[in-house]
Scaffold this active site. Structure first.
Site, PDB file in Angstrom:
ATOM      1  N   GLU A 152       0.832  -1.212   0.000  1.00  9.02           N
ATOM      2  CA  GLU A 152       0.000   0.000   0.000  1.00  9.02           C
ATOM      3  C   GLU A 152       0.862   1.255   0.000  1.00  9.02           C
ATOM      4  O   GLU A 152       0.588   2.235  -0.686  1.00  9.02           O
ATOM      5  CB  GLU A 152      -0.905  -0.022   1.242  1.00  9.02           C
ATOM      6  CG  GLU A 152      -1.763   1.203   1.379  1.00  9.02           C
ATOM      7  CD  GLU A 152      -3.243   0.896   1.310  1.00  9.02           C
ATOM      8  OE1 GLU A 152      -3.602  -0.211   0.850  1.00  9.02           O
ATOM      9  OE2 GLU A 152      -4.034   1.757   1.700  1.00  9.02           O
ATOM     10  N   PRO A 200      -6.008   5.815   1.049  1.00  6.87           N
ATOM     11  CA  PRO A 200      -5.071   4.754   1.407  1.00  6.87           C
ATOM     12  C   PRO A 200      -4.633   4.879   2.866  1.00  6.87           C
ATOM     13  O   PRO A 200      -4.690   5.964   3.444  1.00  6.87           O
ATOM     14  CB  PRO A 200      -3.894   4.991   0.473  1.00  6.87           C
ATOM     15  CG  PRO A 200      -3.956   6.437   0.130  1.00  6.87           C
ATOM     16  CD  PRO A 200      -5.408   6.804   0.128  1.00  6.87           C
ATOM     17  N   CYS A 201      -4.184   3.758   3.395  1.00  5.14           N
ATOM     18  CA  CYS A 201      -3.630   3.709   4.743  1.00  5.14           C
ATOM     19  C   CYS A 201      -2.437   4.640   4.806  1.00  5.14           C
ATOM     20  O   CYS A 201      -1.616   4.609   3.908  1.00  5.14           O
ATOM     21  CB  CYS A 201      -3.197   2.279   5.046  1.00  5.14           C
ATOM     22  SG  CYS A 201      -1.882   2.111   6.239  1.00  5.14           S
ATOM     23  N   PRO A 202      -2.223   5.416   5.828  1.00  5.65           N
ATOM     24  CA  PRO A 202      -3.050   5.611   7.020  1.00  5.65           C
ATOM     25  C   PRO A 202      -3.754   6.956   6.975  1.00  5.65           C
ATOM     26  O   PRO A 202      -3.948   7.587   7.999  1.00  5.65           O
ATOM     27  CB  PRO A 202      -2.001   5.623   8.127  1.00  5.65           C
ATOM     28  CG  PRO A 202      -0.851   6.366   7.465  1.00  5.65           C
ATOM     29  CD  PRO A 202      -0.937   6.122   5.973  1.00  5.65           C
TER      30      PRO A 202
END
Lengths: 236, 417, 80
Positions: B385, C17-19
């Site tokens: 991510e 998206p994280c975070p």
């Protein structure tokens, strides 16, 4: 003058070896007393078995060969020559038949080994004057190179004088008498060792070598002992 | 800095000095072979971005307080007092390093700069000079572990709403639990991230493979590791370990998050379950014939970015390529050798710091953008991510004209029913 | 209850998206005065779990949560 020669050639040599030996052992012991890293520090996709790979990494310097081939050439010259010189010094204690595969008196390479080492050291020194290596360097890096350069220069001079110019006042027998007496803890200095024209070179060589040995355990030269275990971490 | 603070910080320093750390601190010969290794240096050639230079900033303090030369001959190695100014230097060194460990591949000794930087990060935490957002994120994660009840209901309701999306797109049979949570006796515990995009496609693939799985209550990412705080790292990790043990799962599968995977895989110690990345699990499903993919869905040239913490640092290198063989018809390697892949430039907490680091992240990753451009790929996929966010930013900044995708989403999109 | 709460600032945190959800909400709360209310909207289950935990650690208070379709609105009051 005699007293200075004596101090450098006898007590200082003993002192240097004690500092070197004890210092190295204590430093290594201090390191290994620490707890080990609980997790792996491996870099993946290196498939050779761990120890074998670490040996290859430590002695053949494959990463340097790949990323800085010129430095690698000089590093290999330097370390191989260093090994040859250590063997050559052993011959100053007594004759070793195994080394006589190539027939010679003492020190393989007819003086060229010392010359190659000198050039490698000059290369290492000069590359530190150029950015960005200059920005990475600290005084220790220069001191060590200069110290080694002085040691090698004075040492090689004696070798060159003997093998290139037939200098015969200080003979191999004189060295053996002096060095074996040190080993047997009955130090004596044959008159040729302290009284010949090249004695000052010997004294300076031994003096700088002593300094280097004393410096060794407290400097980055400890990589001689640490390269293998640290490389093992990368191999997992 | 007062003496008490300094002594406290030195205690933290001392605590980091295990065998490996000592080896790393003692061995460097400052040969400079690592110079070209760092993407930051390669993009902006300044000495302060050389791995050995960063490490030397920590090493100078080490020499001062943990080696006799610091007492007897401080100028020898330019040893340095631990002061406010030293902290600023430590900050710059540690937070311009993404912890990708590419330099470790160059170093003749294999010195781990990321590990040395972990000292810098811990000292900053100790001096309350770390990026506070990272500590805040870590503390939020820890709070979740301490009191499940404060978010349990809200979370479950959110998951229920996602199930409808999974059913709509992948036609799971009605009546099945589409996204099981807290399922005792499941084989696999899937640990996702906050975003729905890390749950929906994963659920589709698990269900297609008829996996007996369950979703974790917790997010995978470990901000304790980003901020370099071992105590927080451990607390965050233990939430998931505890949940896995409570449910009795055989496998913990970590979503596409590099740090989460490496921390879970390498720091959780011996456990009754194995730890896998979702990429490994997907590759296994394909190998075992549990899922089938349609490669004609991706006819365009495609490349894959190896996340540093998953590939170079945790060994998941072959699996994504195996998946891509079944997923794309024109796959192009980004780096001839994956361990030499450039870091995306967003690791080590930089992406989590958001806008604050955007300018640095873009400038320091010029080489990454060039590397991607050279492949001529139209799609860039990855399995982290953090990398995804950074690569999307790069795509925009350098106008690469790419589509940046998650590998796991591509697997889900290409599922053949 | 939400009808009576007026937000002084609103944030749309859907699909980030994280975070980023927690990062943005924690930056957003600093942009309102103590006592004022921030409304953060999200659809991600992880964020639904993160916000209460974040509020607890940061010492702010979630006054109410309201579900609207697929999204949830958090009304958060800055406490300190």
């Amino acid at each position: 003058m005699e007293t200075i020669y004596y101090l450098v050639l006898v007590p200082m040599v003993y002192g240097a070896f004690v500092v070197f030996g004890l210092g190295s052992v204590l430093r290594l012991a201090a390191l290994w007393r620490r707890p080990p890293q609980p997790s792996t520090l491996r870099i993946h996709a290196r498939r050779a078995p761990g120890w074998l790979g670490a040996l290859a990494d430590s002695f053949l310097l494959p990463t340097v060969r790949r990323h800085n081939p010129l430095l690698w050439v000089f590093l290999m010259i330097f370390h191989v020559c260093l090994l040859l010189l250590i063997l050559g010094h052993l011959e100053l204690f007594k004759r070793f038949e195994v080394l006589q595969v190539i027939e010679h008196q003492v020190f393989l390479g007819r003086g060229l080994v010392g010359l190659a080492l000198t050039l490698a050291l000059l290369f290492f020194l000069f590359r530190r004057f150029v950015s960005p290596n200059r920005d990475l360097s600290v005084p220790e890096d220069y001191y060590l190179l200069i110290l080694l350069l002085l040691t090698v220069l004075f040492g090689s001079q004696m070798d060159w004088a003997r093998s290139w110019y037939g200098y015969g006042e200080l003979t191999v027998e004189d060295y053996r008498a002096y060095l074996m007496s040190l080993v047997l803890l009955k130090p004596q200095l044959p008159s040729a060792v302290t009284g010949s024209g090249h004695s000052f070179m010997l004294v300076l060589h031994v003096f700088f070598a002593n300094l280097f040995l004393i410096f060794f355990p407290f400097s980055k030269i400890m990589h001689a002992f640490l390269a293998l275990p640290v490389n093992k971490l990368r191999r997992g | 800095m007062d003496e008490k603070t300094r002594q406290d910080l030195l205690k933290l320093f001392e605590g980091k000095l295990n065998q490996a750390m000592r080896l790393y601190l003692e061995t460097c010969s400052r040969c400079g072979v690592c110079t070209e290794a760092c993407h930051v240096y390669a993009s902006m050639p300044q000495a302060k971005y050389i791995a050995a230079y960063r490490a030397e900033i920590v090493r100078r303090i080490y020499k001062k307080y943990f080696k006799s030369q610091g007492r007897f001959w401080p100028s020898l190695g330019q040893s340095k007092d631990l002061t406010e100014m030293a902290l600023e230097e430590l900050y710059e060194a540690a937070y311009s390093c993404t912890g990708c460990r590419r330099c470790m591949v160059y170093c003749p000794f294999g010195i781990d700069t990321q590990m040395i930087m972990s000292i810098a990060k811990l000292l900053l935490v100790g001096a309350h000079a770390e990026p506070e957002i990272l500590t805040m994120l870590a503390d939020t994660s820890i709070a979740k572990g301490e009191s499940l009840e404060i978010f349990r209901e809200g979370f479950l309701a959110g998951i229920k709403r996602l199930e409808a999306e999974v059913v709509a797109k992948w036609q799971s049979q009605a009546g099945d639990t589409v996204i099981p949570v807290d399922k005792q006796g499941a084989d696999l515990l899937y640990v996702a991230l906050a975003g729905a995009h890390s749950i929906i496609p994963a659920a589709a693939v698990f269900n297609a493979a008829r996996e007996n799985w369950t979703l974790s209550f917790f997010e995978a990412v470990n901000f304790g590791a980003f901020v370099g705080d071992p105590t927080r790292t451990k607390l965050i990790l233990e939430r998931i370990v505890g949940e896995a043990k409570r449910l009795g799962v055989k496998e913990v599968c970590i979503c596409e998050c590099g740090t989460a995977f490496r921390v879970m895989k390498q720091l959780s110690g011996p456990q009754p379950f194995q730890v896998s990345s979702i990429t490994q699990v997907h590759a296994r499903y394909i190998r075992e014939g549990r899922i089938k993919l349609d490669p004609s869905k991706n006819p365009e040239p495609l490349t894959y970015h190896d996340p540093c913490q998953i590939a170079r640092n945790a060994g998941v290198i072959d699996e994504p390529r195996y998946i891509l063989q079944h997923l794309a018809s024109d796959y192009r390697e980004l780096a001839p050798e994956p361990i030499y892949n450039w870091c995306c430039g967003g690791g080590g907490g930089l992406v989590a710091l958001g806008e604050e680091t955007l300018d640095f992240r873009m400038k320091s990753s010029r080489v990454k953008a060039e590397q991607v451009r050279k492949t001529g790929a139209k799609t860039l996929c990855t399995a982290c991510e953090n990398c995804h966010t950074q690569l999307s930013d790069l795509n925009q900044h350098y106008q690469l004209g790419l589509e940046v995708k998650f590998l796991s989403s591509m697997v889900a999109e290409a599922l053949v029913p | 209850m939400s009808q009576t709460i007026k937000a002084d600032k609103t944030l749309d945190l859907k699909g980030l998206p994280c975070p980023m959800p927690v990062v943005k909400v924690s930056k957003g709360i600093k942009e309102v005065q103590v006592g004022q209310v921030l409304m953060a909207e999200t659809s991600d289950p992880g964020a639904l779990a993160d916000f209460p935990a974040w509020a607890k650690t940061s010492g702010n208070e979630i006054l109410d949560t309201v579900q609207e379709g697929n999204t949830v609105k958090f009304y958060i009051q800055r406490k300190a």
